[in-house]
Motif scaffolding. Structure first.
Motif, PDB file in Angstrom:
ATOM      1  N   ASN A   1       0.815  -1.208   0.000  1.00 45.57           N
ATOM      2  CA  ASN A   1       0.000   0.000   0.000  1.00 45.57           C
ATOM      3  C   ASN A   1       0.853   1.265   0.000  1.00 45.57           C
ATOM      4  OD1 ASN A   1      -1.409   2.160   1.650  1.00 45.57           O
ATOM      5  ND2 ASN A   1      -0.620   0.916   3.312  1.00 45.57           N
ATOM      6  N   SER A   2       2.079   1.172   0.501  1.00 47.29           N
ATOM      7  CA  SER A   2       2.970   2.344   0.497  1.00 47.29           C
ATOM      8  C   SER A   2       3.951   2.328  -0.673  1.00 47.29           C
ATOM      9  CB  SER A   2       3.737   2.417   1.819  1.00 47.29           C
ATOM     10  OG  SER A   2       4.618   1.321   1.933  1.00 47.29           O
TER      11      SER A   2
ATOM     12  N   LEU B   1       2.921   1.608  -4.117  1.00 48.95           N
ATOM     13  CA  LEU B   1       2.135   1.444  -5.347  1.00 48.95           C
ATOM     14  C   LEU B   1       2.773   2.195  -6.509  1.00 48.95           C
ATOM     15  CD1 LEU B   1      -1.416   1.872  -3.800  1.00 48.95           C
ATOM     16  CD2 LEU B   1      -0.353  -0.257  -4.579  1.00 48.95           C
TER      17      LEU B   1
ATOM     18  N   ILE C   1      -0.978   7.972  -7.368  1.00 52.74           N
ATOM     19  CA  ILE C   1      -2.245   7.709  -6.688  1.00 52.74           C
ATOM     20  C   ILE C   1      -2.381   8.708  -5.555  1.00 52.74           C
ATOM     21  CG2 ILE C   1      -1.274   5.930  -5.183  1.00 52.74           C
ATOM     22  CD1 ILE C   1      -4.066   4.513  -5.423  1.00 52.74           C
TER      23      ILE C   1
ATOM     24  N   LEU D   1      -5.709   6.614   2.325  1.00 51.73           N
ATOM     25  CA  LEU D   1      -5.197   5.318   2.780  1.00 51.73           C
ATOM     26  C   LEU D   1      -6.143   4.176   2.430  1.00 51.73           C
ATOM     27  CD1 LEU D   1      -3.104   3.636   4.254  1.00 51.73           C
ATOM     28  CD2 LEU D   1      -4.254   4.216   6.397  1.00 51.73           C
TER      29      LEU D   1
ATOM     30  N   ASP E   1      -8.225   3.924  -0.061  1.00 51.04           N
ATOM     31  CA  ASP E   1      -8.114   3.639  -1.493  1.00 51.04           C
ATOM     32  C   ASP E   1      -6.820   2.901  -1.808  1.00 51.04           C
ATOM     33  OD1 ASP E   1     -10.563   4.772  -1.949  1.00 51.04           O
ATOM     34  OD2 ASP E   1      -9.795   6.581  -2.913  1.00 51.04           O
ATOM     35  N   LYS E   2      -5.742   3.285  -1.153  1.00 42.85           N
ATOM     36  CA  LYS E   2      -4.461   2.597  -1.380  1.00 42.85           C
ATOM     37  C   LYS E   2      -4.546   1.136  -0.944  1.00 42.85           C
ATOM     38  CE  LYS E   2      -1.264   6.471  -1.132  1.00 42.85           C
ATOM     39  NZ  LYS E   2      -0.115   7.027  -0.412  1.00 42.85           N
TER      40      LYS E   2
ATOM     41  N   VAL F   1      -6.447  -0.751  -3.622  1.00 44.82           N
ATOM     42  CA  VAL F   1      -5.589  -0.972  -4.787  1.00 44.82           C
ATOM     43  C   VAL F   1      -4.555  -2.056  -4.494  1.00 44.82           C
ATOM     44  CG1 VAL F   1      -3.835   0.083  -6.268  1.00 44.82           C
ATOM     45  CG2 VAL F   1      -5.940   1.317  -5.778  1.00 44.82           C
ATOM     46  N   ALA F   2      -3.916  -1.983  -3.343  1.00 44.61           N
ATOM     47  CA  ALA F   2      -2.914  -2.991  -2.981  1.00 44.61           C
ATOM     48  C   ALA F   2      -3.548  -4.375  -2.883  1.00 44.61           C
ATOM     49  CB  ALA F   2      -2.237  -2.618  -1.660  1.00 44.61           C
TER      50      ALA F   2
ATOM     51  N   TYR G   1      -6.876   5.980 -11.832  1.00 40.46           N
ATOM     52  CA  TYR G   1      -5.661   5.220 -11.513  1.00 40.46           C
ATOM     53  C   TYR G   1      -5.617   3.928 -12.345  1.00 40.46           C
ATOM     54  CZ  TYR G   1      -1.999   2.816  -8.959  1.00 40.46           C
ATOM     55  OH  TYR G   1      -0.844   2.147  -8.634  1.00 40.46           O
TER      56      TYR G   1
END
Length: 87
Positions: free
Chosen positions: A38-39, A41, A45, A49, A51-52, A55-56, A75
């Motif tokens: 998540n950190s 990506l 983006i 957090l 949303d991350k 996505v992750a 994205y």
């Protein structure tokens, strides 16, 4: 075989409880790998957090992210994840 889906149930289109009652929908734990990814990506983006993490999770589980969130849809145009807008 149908693709795996990550459903953004927090965007107002689908409640969390309804999402979990749908066939073949399962709750996925945030694994250490998802938390780290998540950190890290790729691409640009925004800083949300939640949303991350969505996505992750989609990337780590090779799933399609189902959302109506325009930032996540944009994205997805970068080809880092597959996004489906159900609306």
């Amino acid at each position: 075989m149908l693709p795996k889906l990550v459903v953004n149930a927090f965007s107002g289109m689908l409640s969390y409880n309804i999402a979990l009652d749908l066939p073949k929908i399962e709750l996925v734990d945030i694994s250490p790998r998802i938390a780290i990814q998540n950190s890290r990506l790729p691409g640009e983006i925004h800083g949300d957090l939640a949303d991350k993490i969505l996505v992750a999770t989609a990337r780590e589980t090779s799933s399609v992210l189902v959302t109506h969130d325009s930032k996540l849809i944009n994205y997805g145009k970068g080809k880092f994840i597959t996004v489906h807008d159900p609306c």
